[in-house]
Design a protein around this motif. Sequence first.
Motif, PDB file in Angstrom:
ATOM      1  N   ASN A 150       6.295  -5.434  -1.545  1.00 48.69           N
ATOM      2  CA  ASN A 150       6.943  -5.405  -0.237  1.00 48.69           C
ATOM      3  C   ASN A 150       8.447  -5.235  -0.400  1.00 48.69           C
ATOM      4  N   THR A 152      11.488  -1.850  -0.080  1.00 47.47           N
ATOM      5  CA  THR A 152      11.696  -0.464   0.335  1.00 47.47           C
ATOM      6  C   THR A 152      13.144  -0.057   0.066  1.00 47.47           C
ATOM      7  N   GLY A 153      13.414   1.208   0.263  1.00 45.46           N
ATOM      8  CA  GLY A 153      14.777   1.710   0.143  1.00 45.46           C
ATOM      9  C   GLY A 153      15.299   1.650  -1.284  1.00 45.46           C
ATOM     10  N   ALA A 156      13.793  -0.519  -3.971  1.00 43.24           N
ATOM     11  CA  ALA A 156      12.464  -0.175  -4.498  1.00 43.24           C
ATOM     12  C   ALA A 156      12.512   0.927  -5.542  1.00 43.24           C
ATOM     13  N   ASN A 188       1.721   4.682  -5.570  1.00 39.82           N
ATOM     14  CA  ASN A 188       2.854   4.653  -4.646  1.00 39.82           C
ATOM     15  C   ASN A 188       4.137   4.586  -5.460  1.00 39.82           C
ATOM     16  N   GLN A 190       8.641   4.165  -5.111  1.00 40.52           N
ATOM     17  CA  GLN A 190       9.905   4.001  -4.398  1.00 40.52           C
ATOM     18  C   GLN A 190       9.775   3.272  -3.066  1.00 40.52           C
ATOM     19  N   GLY A 191       8.705   2.515  -2.861  1.00 42.04           N
ATOM     20  CA  GLY A 191       8.541   1.790  -1.604  1.00 42.04           C
ATOM     21  C   GLY A 191       8.304   2.678  -0.405  1.00 42.04           C
ATOM     22  N   LEU A 192       7.845   3.896  -0.632  1.00 40.99           N
ATOM     23  CA  LEU A 192       7.555   4.812   0.478  1.00 40.99           C
ATOM     24  C   LEU A 192       6.260   4.409   1.175  1.00 40.99           C
ATOM     25  N   ASN A 193       6.173   4.681   2.450  1.00 39.32           N
ATOM     26  CA  ASN A 193       4.942   4.399   3.192  1.00 39.32           C
ATOM     27  C   ASN A 193       3.962   5.552   2.983  1.00 39.32           C
ATOM     28  N   SER A 220       0.044   8.655   4.939  1.00 42.78           N
ATOM     29  CA  SER A 220       0.682   7.389   5.287  1.00 42.78           C
ATOM     30  C   SER A 220      -0.372   6.313   5.481  1.00 42.78           C
ATOM     31  N   THR A 225       2.722  -0.638   7.441  1.00 43.17           N
ATOM     32  CA  THR A 225       3.064   0.191   6.293  1.00 43.17           C
ATOM     33  C   THR A 225       2.342  -0.316   5.040  1.00 43.17           C
ATOM     34  N   GLN A 227       3.607  -1.316   2.436  1.00 46.30           N
ATOM     35  CA  GLN A 227       4.314  -2.469   1.884  1.00 46.30           C
ATOM     36  C   GLN A 227       4.185  -3.719   2.749  1.00 46.30           C
TER      37      GLN A 227
END
Length: 462
Positions: A150, A152-153, A156, A188, A190-193, A220, A225, A227
């Motif tokens: 969990n 993101t951005g 991640a 998955n 880089q924390g992408l959805n 998706s 999401t 995460q």
Amino acid sequence: MSESSGARRRRPFRRALVAALGTLGLVAAAAAAGAPSASASAPTPPSGWTQVFADDFNGAAGSGVDTADWRYDTGTSYPGGPANWGTGEVERMTSGSDNVALDGHGNLLITPRRNAGGAWTSGRIETNRTDFQPPSGGKLRVEARIQMPNVTGAAAKGYWPAFWMLGAPYRGDYRNWPSVGELDIMENVQGLNTVWATMHCGTSPGGPCNETSGIGNSTSCPGATCQAGFHTYAMEWDRSVSPEAIRFSVDGTVYHTVTANQVDATTWADATDHGFFVILNVAMGGGFPNAFGGGPDGGTEPGHPMVVDYVQVLSAGGGTTPPSGGRNAYSAIQAESYDSQSGVGTETTSDSGGGQNIGWIANGDWALYKGVDFGSTPARQFYGRVASGAASGVSGLVEVRLDSRGNAPVGSFAVGNTGGWQSWQTIPTNISEVTGTHDVYLTFTSGQPSDFVNVNWFDFGH
């Protein structure tokens, strides 16, 4: 056991498993995950399906996975395999509870960590079993309920969680990818959805499966999401249709399908005519994250776990249930389950799943396995799980004969020293086409009297 002796009486090999577990890392990981909730257990299989493997990850907080079902991969590669797990990832995998542990609420946490010197550690486990494949004319479903790390951005960057499978011939070889097949059920970065599903096969680079990218697709996560919540990621491998199909889904929605007619017959057979094992891991860095901005870097936050509620494997149709008193040719037949034998003995094995192997095998020895059901689709491959500590220059043949030891072999392979009497390799060989139900003899032939092989299990493929 002496790995250099060629004597007829070897001492059984035994190995103790030791685990060192703690709780401090687990507490931090649970906090980072926001204490997500888990379902009580894996769902009941739908009508027509049989559960062949499951783990709900129930256990005390801070405890490790059940080593009867799972093994830890540690370090930065398989023994003798490609460096950095073949992907360029930068972490060191450990079996410590900071990286791999149950949370006490029915979840498994795999948590990347970074030490004061900037070095990353994480966790990677795989099933001991390597025999997951559909029965002839049937289906296999492999699924897990997972919350991705969990984060993101920028925090991640470099995260690469995955739930995937590798072909059984990879274990013990580690240099035959991608021909032996890889099925990525969930990846998955880089924390992408986004969830990716991919089949790897053929040759690399390029080849019929577009390696190193493979044959893949993405979507998706529905609702929350990837995460922010749990989702069910699944692969359904269907041998009841023509062409044979492998479907990938998230929360019941199929978003990627690979069929046998997308590649040539040899590529498909090499990638699928055998069992698979299941892997859960969180890598840091490597080729996939590099394609989406790289990392990890100084802004990457450690301590965000992949949270796994359950893993289960289901089977349906085909030859799932062999005849009464019989055996399924396409599931692992344990060598020590013989109906009769001459010259062989049993001993404790260190190979995956534990149990026993047969040993003390030399020229003229044999073992009989009655009522092996090959079904109506011809078997064309034989796989033997073997080990040998034979002296230099000592080797022999493992032969498959049907119904009588006096019949000519339908196939055989040669084996010599594999590095030790418990250094296991899965060796494939072509056989004459076989259908129906037969008594199977393993016979052993060599030109000298010394022991030359141990056998743990065997099975067949199309």
